[in-house]
Write an enzyme that holds these catalytic residues in place. Structure first.
Site, PDB file in Angstrom:
ATOM      1  CE  LYS A  70      37.924  50.835  47.465  1.00  0.00           C
ATOM      2  NZ  LYS A  70      37.405  50.273  46.048  1.00  0.00           N
ATOM      3  CG  ASP A 169      32.585  47.993  36.409  1.00  0.00           C
ATOM      4  OD1 ASP A 169      33.384  48.961  36.774  1.00  0.00           O
ATOM      5  OD2 ASP A 169      31.476  47.563  37.461  1.00  0.00           O
TER       6      ASP A 169
END
Length: 182
Positions: A70, A169
């Site tokens: 990324k 998460d």
């Protein structure tokens, strides 16, 4: 473009040349030839843009199949960006690196495949944009627990506050339970 190595093997902080005057600024965030000349022969297949409010923590994400490299940046607001090395063969396995990326400093971070990645929003809102070297593969997405004590990320979360997390998460895996890369 300045390609500055970080303490983690393969992770780079990038500073583009910014040309500005009273009208605003111009910068080149991606140029295949510039990156290739610096030793990065990248083939990006997907661009993503997320907006998040202050106190939101996204990550620490990675994909076990189709791992993504990324190139990340912030175009509005500010975040504390984190990468964690998950490569068994790396001399920096298990180490993390954090840096503030914001709309004013224009810095970018190259996060190669084999890293977990996440960020914490410091400003009222932040627009986070990133180019990926592979497609999103939800079936193999994993979250490393943001507060894992083995990794020990030092997030800039104000005392007495908790980050706002997604359910995924909040259920992140401990270091000991992670599938690592070779």
């Amino acid at each position: 473009m300045i390609f500055e190595p970080t303490p983690l093997a393969g992770l780079y902080l990038l500073q583009p040349k910014v040309f500005g005057d009273e009208r605003g600024f111009f910068l080149e965030s991606w140029n295949a030839e510039t990156f290739r000349e610096a030793g990065f022969d990248l083939d990006f297949v997907q661009d993503n843009h997320s907006r998040s409010a202050r106190g939101i923590l996204r990550g620490l994400h990675f994909q076990t199949e189709h791992p993504q490299g990324k190139l990340v940046r912030v175009t509005s607001g500010a975040v504390f960006d984190i990468a964690v090395d998950l490569r068994r063969s790396s001399p920096t396995l298990g180490q993390w690196y954090g840096v503030e990326l914001n709309a004013a400093n224009h810095r970018m971070l190259w996060v190669p495949p084999g890293f977990a990645h996440g960020f914490y929003v410091l400003s009222e809102y932040a627009d986070f944009q990133y180019k990926c070297t592979d497609y999103y593969h939800p079936a193999s997405e994993v979250s490393l627990a943001w507060d894992d004590s083995t990794v020990g990320v030092n997030w800039p979360i104000p005392a007495g506050e908790q980050p706002r997390l997604s359910a995924k998460d909040a259920a992140g895996l401990a270091w000991a339970d992670l599938p690592l890369f070779d």
